[in-house]
Design a protein around this motif. Structure first.
Motif, mmCIF file in Angstrom:
data_model
loop_
_atom_site.group_PDB
_atom_site.id
_atom_site.type_symbol
_atom_site.label_atom_id
_atom_site.label_comp_id
_atom_site.label_asym_id
_atom_site.label_seq_id
_atom_site.Cartn_x
_atom_site.Cartn_y
_atom_site.Cartn_z
ATOM 1 N N ALA A 26 -5.911 18.520 16.275
ATOM 2 C CA ALA A 26 -6.942 17.545 16.821
ATOM 3 C C ALA A 26 -6.765 15.796 16.963
ATOM 4 N N ASP A 27 -5.348 15.560 16.689
ATOM 5 C CA ASP A 27 -4.980 14.236 17.539
ATOM 6 C C ASP A 27 -5.874 12.903 16.775
ATOM 7 N N LEU A 28 -5.377 13.692 15.770
ATOM 8 C CA LEU A 28 -6.386 13.151 14.728
ATOM 9 C C LEU A 28 -5.063 12.138 14.168
ATOM 10 N N PRO A 29 -5.266 10.362 13.897
ATOM 11 C CA PRO A 29 -4.063 9.665 12.872
ATOM 12 C C PRO A 29 -4.134 10.320 11.262
ATOM 13 N N LEU A 30 -3.170 10.403 10.996
ATOM 14 C CA LEU A 30 -2.972 11.055 9.454
ATOM 15 C C LEU A 30 -1.844 10.338 8.817
ATOM 16 N N ALA A 31 -1.882 9.805 7.548
ATOM 17 C CA ALA A 31 -1.455 8.562 7.115
ATOM 18 C C ALA A 31 -0.943 9.135 5.347
ATOM 19 N N LEU A 39 0.808 -1.353 -0.352
ATOM 20 C CA LEU A 39 -0.342 0.076 0.086
ATOM 21 C C LEU A 39 0.754 1.375 -0.403
ATOM 22 N N GLU A 40 2.443 0.758 0.294
ATOM 23 C CA GLU A 40 3.302 2.086 0.037
ATOM 24 C C GLU A 40 2.625 3.322 0.905
ATOM 25 N N LEU A 41 1.790 2.692 2.850
ATOM 26 C CA LEU A 41 1.674 3.933 2.771
ATOM 27 C C LEU A 41 2.649 4.009 4.371
ATOM 28 N N ARG A 42 2.950 6.028 4.321
ATOM 29 C CA ARG A 42 3.994 6.770 5.521
ATOM 30 C C ARG A 42 2.972 6.834 6.976
ATOM 31 N N LEU A 43 2.830 6.846 7.467
ATOM 32 C CA LEU A 43 1.957 7.516 9.153
ATOM 33 C C LEU A 43 3.254 8.745 9.383
ATOM 34 N N LEU A 44 2.161 9.969 8.863
ATOM 35 C CA LEU A 44 2.915 11.526 9.067
ATOM 36 C C LEU A 44 2.461 11.926 10.773
ATOM 37 N N HIS A 45 1.503 11.137 11.719
ATOM 38 C CA HIS A 45 0.609 11.085 12.790
ATOM 39 C C HIS A 45 -0.118 10.196 13.060
ATOM 40 N N GLY A 88 -9.567 7.740 11.257
ATOM 41 C CA GLY A 88 -8.533 8.811 11.033
ATOM 42 C C GLY A 88 -8.417 9.436 9.323
ATOM 43 N N ILE A 89 -7.823 10.123 9.025
ATOM 44 C CA ILE A 89 -7.702 10.309 7.716
ATOM 45 C C ILE A 89 -6.143 9.394 6.685
ATOM 46 N N VAL A 90 -6.560 9.376 5.525
ATOM 47 C CA VAL A 90 -5.459 9.126 5.273
ATOM 48 C C VAL A 90 -5.143 9.579 3.631
ATOM 49 N N PHE A 91 -3.866 10.412 3.076
ATOM 50 C CA PHE A 91 -4.502 11.582 2.035
ATOM 51 C C PHE A 91 -3.822 11.538 0.591
ATOM 52 N N GLY A 92 -3.692 11.210 0.026
ATOM 53 C CA GLY A 92 -3.921 11.072 -1.602
ATOM 54 C C GLY A 92 -2.900 11.404 -2.401
ATOM 55 N N ALA A 115 -12.018 19.022 11.317
ATOM 56 C CA ALA A 115 -12.781 19.075 12.492
ATOM 57 C C ALA A 115 -14.115 18.300 11.947
ATOM 58 N N SER A 116 -14.445 18.681 10.430
ATOM 59 C CA SER A 116 -15.775 17.667 10.445
ATOM 60 C C SER A 116 -15.696 15.937 10.970
ATOM 61 N N VAL A 117 -14.167 15.820 9.950
ATOM 62 C CA VAL A 117 -14.156 14.606 10.624
ATOM 63 C C VAL A 117 -13.959 13.972 11.640
ATOM 64 N N ARG A 118 -13.234 14.330 12.840
ATOM 65 C CA ARG A 118 -13.990 14.148 13.915
ATOM 66 C C ARG A 118 -14.704 14.402 14.963
ATOM 67 N N ARG A 119 -16.057 15.387 14.440
ATOM 68 C CA ARG A 119 -16.896 15.784 14.290
ATOM 69 C C ARG A 119 -17.946 14.057 14.637
ATOM 70 N N ALA A 120 -17.547 13.417 12.810
ATOM 71 C CA ALA A 120 -18.187 11.869 12.812
ATOM 72 C C ALA A 120 -17.721 10.842 13.648
ATOM 73 N N GLY A 121 -16.400 11.299 14.160
ATOM 74 C CA GLY A 121 -15.817 9.627 15.076
ATOM 75 C C GLY A 121 -14.994 8.680 14.394
ATOM 76 N N ALA A 122 -14.220 9.808 12.539
ATOM 77 C CA ALA A 122 -13.286 8.971 12.132
ATOM 78 C C ALA A 122 -12.289 8.398 12.754
#
Length: 518
Positions: A100-105, A13-19, A77-81, A68-75
């Protein structure tokens, strides 16, 4: 289990963790993946979904607003393509996720989001396969435990092999069938919960103890519960699935036990009929007693137990509670439940005087199981052997019946202590009693049936009011002259005048004999 970490660990998947987000966020369960380019995706993103985005929303909203909206939905985390136009993750998006202390890759430009979706589907499929295989293996183990006679304890042993949970099995009468020990008040709380309709799925068992109930039913009713001494929110889905499956297998065990108990109770009730039949069925008694492990040639004692109250019917589970007592006492007994009492015929090799102490312990044990019901116990005495059981049986049941009428005062009494005419009636042959009652009251019943009169009811009210004319008339809502006319008709038809003591005794005993037979 599908998690952010499981996707990060897949090199294709070649994912890289940013946070990494909050503590434990990478290992928390991810429900699914959700691809979106909306500036505010919160109405459409489900809780614990992983958001996939290329950042096309940057033209219409800020990174802070999107996160903020993603956090509000209770997701989850986020993967940015990454794209040719966006070769690196926007710094403002990283800053917003950190805030927001939300995982980002980020995912490489060489890997499409569909690859990540396929990977998530593969993990889900593997997980479901593992769950199904686990259920099959657990089902085999549970079926084996039950078929080999392990009962509730065997079921809990299978669960303990997979999960370290405090578990107990409790039936609807508050009887602990297996598992960790519970205090008497906790057992009563479970029994009270199972009596509610519908029963609760969580229950407070103390100031700090909250338990989850997994209901165990047979024949369409709730008969017991698999009790986990943890709240539902503290259980994982895997644990809940295992407990649900175990509860279904326990239902089979409960159904089997109920069938066995029904057969035993029917045989025990037939035994009482044999005893009351006298010499006609005396030859059948030894074999039936031996089937219950009771020596028919030795001394035998009889108890009759009931629960006074507005509802004098035998509460469900009373016979089982009495049987459990004798089992704990290591005493062979036959326990039969009727509509108004439970009778125990048991081996007795001690002085007859000790019957009271044992009966008192039995009342205390049953009273602890049935909160709010105060049991009473009639002692019938000791029979030399099976052929002499009829008199102790009649004595115990009639003594119990008198104690019920007295409201449980005293709780335990022998036949001889009560000093009532009903005890003498109880020693008579049923045919004799029926003939006496019919001879005295038959003409009154016939008159009531043919003329619509109330002679028997009037006579019963007169006796209940100790022969007081005014009180009886008031109880019947009639004039005193009407009462006199009715009692004159009673004397005419029965040949017995309520004004004469010996005739009044006959009339009173006839009424009592009629009630005794009913």
């Amino acid at each position: 289990m599908l998690t952010v970490r499981a996707l990060l660990d897949d090199p294709s998947l070649e994912l890289r963790l940013l946070h990494p987000g909050a503590s434990g966020a990478l290992d928390a369960e991810v429900l699914w993946v959700h691809n979106t380019e909306l500036g505010d995706p919160s109405p459409y993103v489900r809780e614990r979904e992983l958001v996939l985005t290329n950042g096309l929303w940057l033209a219409e909203t800020s990174a802070d607003g999107f996160v903020a909206s993603v956090r509000r939905a209770g997701a989850a985390g986020i993967v940015f393509g990454l794209r040719t136009r966006t070769p690196s993750t926007p710094p403002e998006l990283l800053a917003a996720c950190v805030a927001a202390d939300l995982p980002l890759a980020e995912i490489s430009t060489r890997v499409p989001f569909t690859a990540l979706t396929r990977a998530a589907a593969a993990i889900h499929a593997e997980q479901r396969q593992g769950i199904l295989l686990g259920m099959v293996r657990r089902g085999d183990a549970l079926a084996s435990a039950i078929s080999h006679g392990g009962g509730p304890s065997g079921v809990l042993e299978v669960l303990r092999g997979e999960h370290d949970l405090p578990l107990a099995v409790v039936d609807r009468t508050g009887r602990a069938l297996a598992g960790v020990p519970l205090a008497p008040e906790q057992l009563r709380a479970v029994a009270a919960g199972l009596a509610r309709r519908p029963p609760p799925l969580e229950l407070d068992l103390g100031e700090t103890e909250r338990a989850t109930l997994f209901l165990v039913g047979a024949a369409g009713d709730v008969d017991a519960a698999l009790v986990c001494l943890r709240p539902a929110r503290a259980l994982s889905r895997t644990e809940r699935d295992a407990l649900d499956q175990a509860a279904r297998f326990l239902s089979l065990e409960v159904a089997k036990r109920q069938a066995v108990q029904a057969i035993e109770l029917r045989f025990a009730s037939e035994l009482l009929d044999m005893i009351l039949s006298g010499p006609q069925r005396a030859a059948e008694l030894p074999g039936r007693l031996q089937a219950f492990g009771v020596d028919p040639g030795g001394e035998l004692a009889v108890y009759a137990l009931a629960c006074p109250g507005a509802d004098t019917a035998v509460p469900p589970g009373l016979a089982e509670a009495v049987a459990d007592f004798f089992l704990a006492e290591s005493t062979a007994a036959v326990v039969a439940g009727g509509s108004h009492d439970v009778v125990a015929v048991f081996t007795w090799q001690r002085p007859e005087a000790q019957l009271r102490a044992t009966g008192t312990r039995l009342v205390a044990a049953v009273g602890a199981r049935f909160a709010g019901r105060r049991p009473v116990l009639g002692i019938g005495g000791v029979a030399a052997d099976a052929t002499a059981l009829r008199q102790p049986l009649v004595r115990s049941r009639e003594a119990c019946r008198v104690l019920v009428r007295r409201g449980g005062n005293p709780e335990v009494a022998t036949f001889g202590e009560l000093g009532t005419h009903r005890l003498l009636l109880g020693l008579q042959d049923p045919e004799t009693l029926r003939g006496f009652a019919d001879g005295v009251l038959g003409p009154l019943r016939d008159h009531d049936r043919e003329r619509g009169s109330e002679l028997v009811r009037t006579l019963r009210a007169f006796m209940a009011n100790d022969g007081h004319w005014a009180a009886t008339a008031a109880a019947l809502f009639v004039h005193v002259n009407t009462l006199r006319n009715r009692l004159v008709k009673v004397a005419e038809l029965s040949g017995r005048d309520v004004a004469r003591t010996e005739d009044r005794v006959d009339l009173y005993l006839a009424l009592e004999a009629e009630e005794f037979e009913s």
